[in-house]
Design an enzyme around this catalytic site. Sequence first.
Site, PDB file in Angstrom:
ATOM      1  N   HIS A 104       0.800  -1.227   0.000  1.00  0.00           N
ATOM      2  CA  HIS A 104       0.000   0.000   0.000  1.00  0.00           C
ATOM      3  C   HIS A 104       0.833   1.277   0.000  1.00  0.00           C
ATOM      4  CE1 HIS A 104      -4.422   1.085   1.139  1.00  0.00           C
ATOM      5  NE2 HIS A 104      -4.000   1.766   0.102  1.00  0.00           N
ATOM      6  N   ASP A 126      -9.901  -0.286   3.796  1.00  0.00           N
ATOM      7  CA  ASP A 126      -8.739  -0.972   4.370  1.00  0.00           C
ATOM      8  C   ASP A 126      -9.074  -1.479   5.762  1.00  0.00           C
ATOM      9  OD1 ASP A 126      -6.129  -1.779   5.042  1.00  0.00           O
ATOM     10  OD2 ASP A 126      -5.224  -0.027   4.112  1.00  0.00           O
ATOM     11  N   HIS A 128      -6.719  -1.611   7.867  1.00  0.00           N
ATOM     12  CA  HIS A 128      -5.735  -0.870   8.654  1.00  0.00           C
ATOM     13  C   HIS A 128      -5.843   0.624   8.377  1.00  0.00           C
ATOM     14  CE1 HIS A 128      -4.194  -4.943   7.714  1.00  0.00           C
ATOM     15  NE2 HIS A 128      -3.882  -4.950   9.001  1.00  0.00           N
ATOM     16  N   ASP A 130      -3.165   2.724   8.175  1.00  0.00           N
ATOM     17  CA  ASP A 130      -2.001   3.226   7.431  1.00  0.00           C
ATOM     18  C   ASP A 130      -1.675   4.652   7.864  1.00  0.00           C
ATOM     19  OD1 ASP A 130      -2.071   0.795   6.195  1.00  0.00           O
ATOM     20  OD2 ASP A 130      -2.937   1.524   4.331  1.00  0.00           O
ATOM     21  N   HIS A 143       4.253   0.561   4.369  1.00  0.00           N
ATOM     22  CA  HIS A 143       2.865   0.416   3.889  1.00  0.00           C
ATOM     23  C   HIS A 143       1.861   0.752   4.993  1.00  0.00           C
ATOM     24  CE1 HIS A 143       1.964  -4.090   5.067  1.00  0.00           C
ATOM     25  NE2 HIS A 143       2.624  -3.477   6.010  1.00  0.00           N
ATOM     26  N   ASP A 229      -7.586  -1.714  -0.590  1.00  0.00           N
ATOM     27  CA  ASP A 229      -6.691  -2.734  -0.053  1.00  0.00           C
ATOM     28  C   ASP A 229      -7.514  -4.012   0.093  1.00  0.00           C
ATOM     29  OD1 ASP A 229      -5.179  -4.413   1.685  1.00  0.00           O
ATOM     30  OD2 ASP A 229      -4.106  -2.667   2.463  1.00  0.00           O
ATOM     31  N   ASP A 231      -7.185  -6.506   1.809  1.00  0.00           N
ATOM     32  CA  ASP A 231      -7.391  -7.026   3.162  1.00  0.00           C
ATOM     33  C   ASP A 231      -8.591  -6.379   3.846  1.00  0.00           C
ATOM     34  OD1 ASP A 231      -6.602  -4.609   4.478  1.00  0.00           O
ATOM     35  OD2 ASP A 231      -4.539  -5.273   4.691  1.00  0.00           O
ATOM     36  N   GLU A 275      -2.099  -5.028  -2.276  1.00  0.00           N
ATOM     37  CA  GLU A 275      -1.877  -6.050  -1.248  1.00  0.00           C
ATOM     38  C   GLU A 275      -2.385  -7.441  -1.618  1.00  0.00           C
ATOM     39  OE1 GLU A 275      -0.027  -5.690   1.378  1.00  0.00           O
ATOM     40  OE2 GLU A 275       0.145  -3.510   1.657  1.00  0.00           O
TER      41      GLU A 275
END
Length: 303
Positions: A104, A126, A128, A130, A143, A229, A231, A275
Site C-alpha cells: 500500500h 482498508d 488498517h 495506514d 505500507h 486494499d 485485506d 496487497e
Amino acid sequence: MERQVRIIGAPMDLGADRRGVDMGPSAIRYAGLAAQLDAIGIDCGDYGDVVVPRPEASDPSAGEPADGHAKFLAETELVCERVASAVDSTIGAGEFPLVLGGDHSIAMGTVGGTRPEDDLGILWFDAHGDFNTPSTTPSGNVHGMSLAAILGIGEFAESEWARAENVDPENVVLVGLRDLDDGERRLIRESPVTAYTMSDIDDRGVTDIVESALTVAADGADGLHVSLDMDWLDPNEAPGVGTPVRGGVSYREAHVAMEYVADCASDLRSMEVVEVNPILDTHNQTAELACELTASAMGKRIL
C-alpha cells in the site's frame, strides 16, 4: 465510465515484512482484469510495470529519519516518484489511471501523480489505518504509513514526494477499520479525517456507510481517489493478502460498495488495488476477486 483506462503495475513489497505482494499486479492481470473491463465496454491499455529495486540489493535503513524507523524509505520514494510520473502522464493523455500493487505504500505515488490544481477526496477501503509515522510505527513498514504520509503528518510534513498538497484531510475517509496500532489510533482521533470501523458497518450497514463516506470525500473536492486494499475483505473471501485480519466485509458488501463508487464515476480520478499476495492465495481467488471489484467500481452491474 467512458474514459480509456490505463493499467499501471507497481510490483513492490519493500513496504511490508511479508514477501509476495510484488507478484500482485501479475496475478490480477492473469485473472483477467483487462477482459472484464472490455466486457463492460471499457477500453483498457497497459502501461506495464514501473521498475522496483530488489530488497536484496537495497539498504533498508537508507533515508530513515534520525528519530524514527521506516524501512526502505529511500527506495520507496524512488518507486513512488516513478508511479507518480506514470499516473501524471496517464491523466495528461486523458486516460484513467488504475494502479495495481504491490504493497500500500505505492498509494503515495498514485495520489502524487494526480493534478495538483484539483482538490482530491480520498476513499480508503482498508482493515488498517495506514496512519503510522516513523516515530509511532511498531514495525517500520512503510505500507502502514502511506495515508499519514499523503497528509504530511509527523515526520512526513517536509516530504514533498509523499505529501499531497491537493488533499484536505477533511475529504479523507477510511472505511472498514478493524486493526489499528496505538499510535495511529491516537493520530486518527486527532486528525480531521473521517473513520468508519467494521463496528460502524455492523451497526449501520455498508450502503449507509459508503454513501456517507462518498458525501464527505466529495464535499468541495474536484475529484475522488479510491484506494482498495484487498485485506478490507474478510480472509474467507480474500485469503491471499499481505496482512489478513479476521472480521472484514463480505463478498456482496464489497461489491455493493464498489457499485456505489461507480455511481460517482464522473468524479472518479484514479484508483489503486493493492496487497494481493499470490503466495498466500488459493487458486488465484483473491486476484480474481480484485478483478471483479474493479469492474464493479467501473460500472459493471448484475442487470
